[in-house]
Write a protein that holds these residues in place. Sequence first.
Motif, short mmCIF file in Angstrom:
data_model
loop_
_atom_site.label_atom_id
_atom_site.label_comp_id
_atom_site.label_asym_id
_atom_site.label_seq_id
_atom_site.Cartn_x
_atom_site.Cartn_y
_atom_site.Cartn_z
N ARG A 1 0.19 22.46 -4.49
CA ARG A 1 1.05 22.05 -5.60
C ARG A 1 0.23 21.33 -6.65
O ARG A 1 -0.85 20.81 -6.37
N LYS A 2 0.78 21.26 -7.85
CA LYS A 2 0.16 20.49 -8.93
C LYS A 2 0.68 19.05 -8.89
O LYS A 2 1.79 18.78 -8.39
N GLY A 3 -0.12 18.10 -9.40
CA GLY A 3 0.31 16.71 -9.43
C GLY A 3 1.49 16.50 -10.38
O GLY A 3 1.61 17.18 -11.40
N TRP A 4 2.34 15.56 -10.02
CA TRP A 4 3.51 15.26 -10.84
C TRP A 4 3.10 14.42 -12.05
O TRP A 4 2.07 13.75 -12.04
N SER A 5 4.01 14.40 -13.03
CA SER A 5 3.80 13.50 -14.17
C SER A 5 4.11 12.07 -13.76
O SER A 5 4.82 11.82 -12.77
N ALA A 6 3.56 11.13 -14.54
CA ALA A 6 3.78 9.72 -14.21
C ALA A 6 5.26 9.36 -14.24
O ALA A 6 5.76 8.63 -13.38
N GLU A 7 6.00 9.90 -15.23
CA GLU A 7 7.43 9.59 -15.32
C GLU A 7 8.19 10.09 -14.11
O GLU A 7 9.07 9.39 -13.57
N PHE B 1 0.82 -1.21 0.00
CA PHE B 1 0.00 0.00 0.00
C PHE B 1 0.86 1.26 0.00
O PHE B 1 0.49 2.29 -0.59
N ALA B 2 2.01 1.21 0.68
CA ALA B 2 2.86 2.41 0.80
C ALA B 2 3.24 2.94 -0.58
O ALA B 2 3.21 4.15 -0.84
N VAL B 3 3.64 2.03 -1.49
CA VAL B 3 4.01 2.45 -2.84
C VAL B 3 2.80 3.04 -3.57
O VAL B 3 2.89 4.10 -4.20
N VAL B 4 1.67 2.34 -3.47
CA VAL B 4 0.46 2.80 -4.17
C VAL B 4 0.01 4.15 -3.62
O VAL B 4 -0.40 5.06 -4.37
N ASP B 5 0.07 4.34 -2.30
CA ASP B 5 -0.39 5.57 -1.66
C ASP B 5 0.48 6.76 -2.11
O ASP B 5 -0.05 7.84 -2.44
N VAL B 6 1.80 6.56 -2.14
CA VAL B 6 2.69 7.64 -2.58
C VAL B 6 2.46 7.94 -4.05
O VAL B 6 2.42 9.11 -4.47
N TRP B 7 2.30 6.90 -4.87
CA TRP B 7 2.02 7.12 -6.30
C TRP B 7 0.78 7.98 -6.48
O TRP B 7 0.80 8.98 -7.20
N ASP B 8 -0.32 7.61 -5.82
CA ASP B 8 -1.58 8.33 -6.02
C ASP B 8 -1.48 9.75 -5.47
O ASP B 8 -2.00 10.69 -6.06
N ALA B 9 -0.79 9.92 -4.33
CA ALA B 9 -0.69 11.24 -3.72
C ALA B 9 0.12 12.19 -4.60
O ALA B 9 -0.24 13.37 -4.79
N LEU B 10 1.25 11.70 -5.14
CA LEU B 10 2.10 12.56 -5.96
C LEU B 10 1.49 12.84 -7.32
O LEU B 10 1.75 13.91 -7.92
N CYS B 11 0.70 11.92 -7.84
CA CYS B 11 0.05 12.15 -9.14
C CYS B 11 -1.14 13.10 -9.03
O CYS B 11 -1.62 13.64 -10.04
N SER B 12 -1.69 13.28 -7.81
CA SER B 12 -2.90 14.08 -7.61
C SER B 12 -2.54 15.54 -7.33
O SER B 12 -1.50 15.84 -6.71
N ASP B 13 -3.44 16.44 -7.75
CA ASP B 13 -3.27 17.86 -7.46
C ASP B 13 -3.56 18.14 -5.99
O ASP B 13 -4.45 17.53 -5.39
N ARG B 14 -2.80 19.08 -5.42
CA ARG B 14 -3.03 19.55 -4.05
C ARG B 14 -3.20 21.08 -4.09
O ARG B 14 -2.71 21.74 -5.03
N PRO B 15 -3.86 21.63 -3.07
CA PRO B 15 -4.01 23.11 -3.07
C PRO B 15 -2.68 23.82 -3.10
O PRO B 15 -2.58 24.93 -3.65
#
Length: 542
Positions: free
Chosen positions: A501-507, A485-499
């Motif tokens: 910051r903007k979400g990162w690209s998949a690469e 879950f830790a990997v999946v959670d970080v992936w989803d958090a970094l790919c998502s927009d936050r107030p």
Amino acid sequence: MDGQAFTSQKFAARLAQVTSEIYDLAYAQVDSSLSIVRVSPNISAVLDNADRVVAGVPLTDALNEFIGSEKMLYSILKNEQPSFKLERINRAQPDGSLRYLTFHVLPLDPDQSDAGLLVIFEDVTRFGFLEQNLLQKRNELSLVRGALAHANAELDKRVEQRTAELVKAKQQIELQLFRLQALRENDHAILGTTDLHVALRTIAQQAKIQLRVDLISILLFNSPLLILETIVAIGTQTVALHTTQIRLGETLIGRAALERRMLVFPDLTANVAALPQADKWAQIENLQVCYSVPLIAKGNIVGVLFLGNRLELQPDQEWLDFLETIAGQAAMAIDSIKVFEDLQRSNYELALAYNRTIEGWSHALDLRDKETKDHTSRVTETTIMLARMAGMTEAEIMHVKRSALLHDIGKMGIPDVILLKDDYLTSEEWDIMHKHPIYAYEMLFPIEYLRPALDIPYCHHERWDGTGYPRGLKGEEIPLAARLFAVVDVWDALCSDRPYRKGWSAEKVLDYIRSQSGTHFDPQVVELFLNAVTEVINNFED
């Protein structure tokens, strides 16, 4: 002659002496012309005319008994015959008594032709007298046999009578054993299946075999509709019984259920006019005898056991007792399996309620934490996919699903001012935020049903190198579900927009995850995630 040969001759001579003393034997050696060469020293003790049996005398002159046997004697000399014997030769003694002799003729050397003959004389007088005594006893026994014949005939009658009784008893015992075995198989069927149709079919088959009837049917009582419905029918000629629905109180079957007693029609063919019209299906099956037994469990009617036969029946009490026992087993099967089905249905409903409650909690968290809308459903689906790839069982995956849905349940203990803050958190605020795994543990552990789902809510912020929180677990001390879950959670958090910051690209996110392999994340889990990254990206975009 050397010493060994002398010893062998001495031994042979001593053996011959001892043998002759024990068995009253004497011998004579005869050459190839049938003349006596030598005789044993004890010849006179065996033969009364021993003075004639001397060296140089032809065997046939010394012993008249061998006259006419010359051809046989020459045949033995040539080793064409192994031996020759004259038995029971009577010799009258001077005192008037009889002596019985037996002459044995053997080749002197079985391996050499014309080596001579060895004639052994044996005194068998004692056996002759014994035979006479036996003949006398035989005559006496023949008289006794006559007396016993009548007694034997009487005894035979008694034995025959007793044998018939034993055969009947054996048949009864075998029948009881077969019926006990049938009852035992029924018990196994009841205890070994949760399929009511399978259990009742086994009972019906055993009843048909043991009771020796043509037709067996079991009907279940539908209490809300007050009808009896067929569940099993064996031995039918038509489909009438398979689709029968009988109202309570109607026909032989309905009356047995209503009156709660066994009903019997021993001869339907003689009383067709008296049958209710609804019982006419019995005529279709050509039944002459019908038995209808109510199935009662815990005081309640649960069905009816119906059996029929197309020929006359003459049941005894044991047959009726076995019928009642079979009916009892059928009632027990219906009751126990229906109780199990009701309990299983309740468990399914309870499990469904639990799952819906968990999903409701998860949805409430998403509504509260608006910045992570649909975050929970995405990470849950992706974690389940990785869990299957990691080889987890379906039972384990069920707990992984609940665990992922509740991963942020501890944030319910975080004040809104911190949880919903639009800016970066201060160190004091992070200290409070870091407590949410502990809050999750404190909330879920008292719920025994959810204890197997604690791994992710409690441990998904632990790090592979031991620098995570709240307990600082390291490596495989961290539960596998939490590592996935830790990997999946970080992936989803970094790919998502936050107030903030903007979400990162998949690469960029994938590069970050690779860089954290062995520090933040389990390297094997990272490799597993990268192998499935295409599906992960599709899941996120959907």
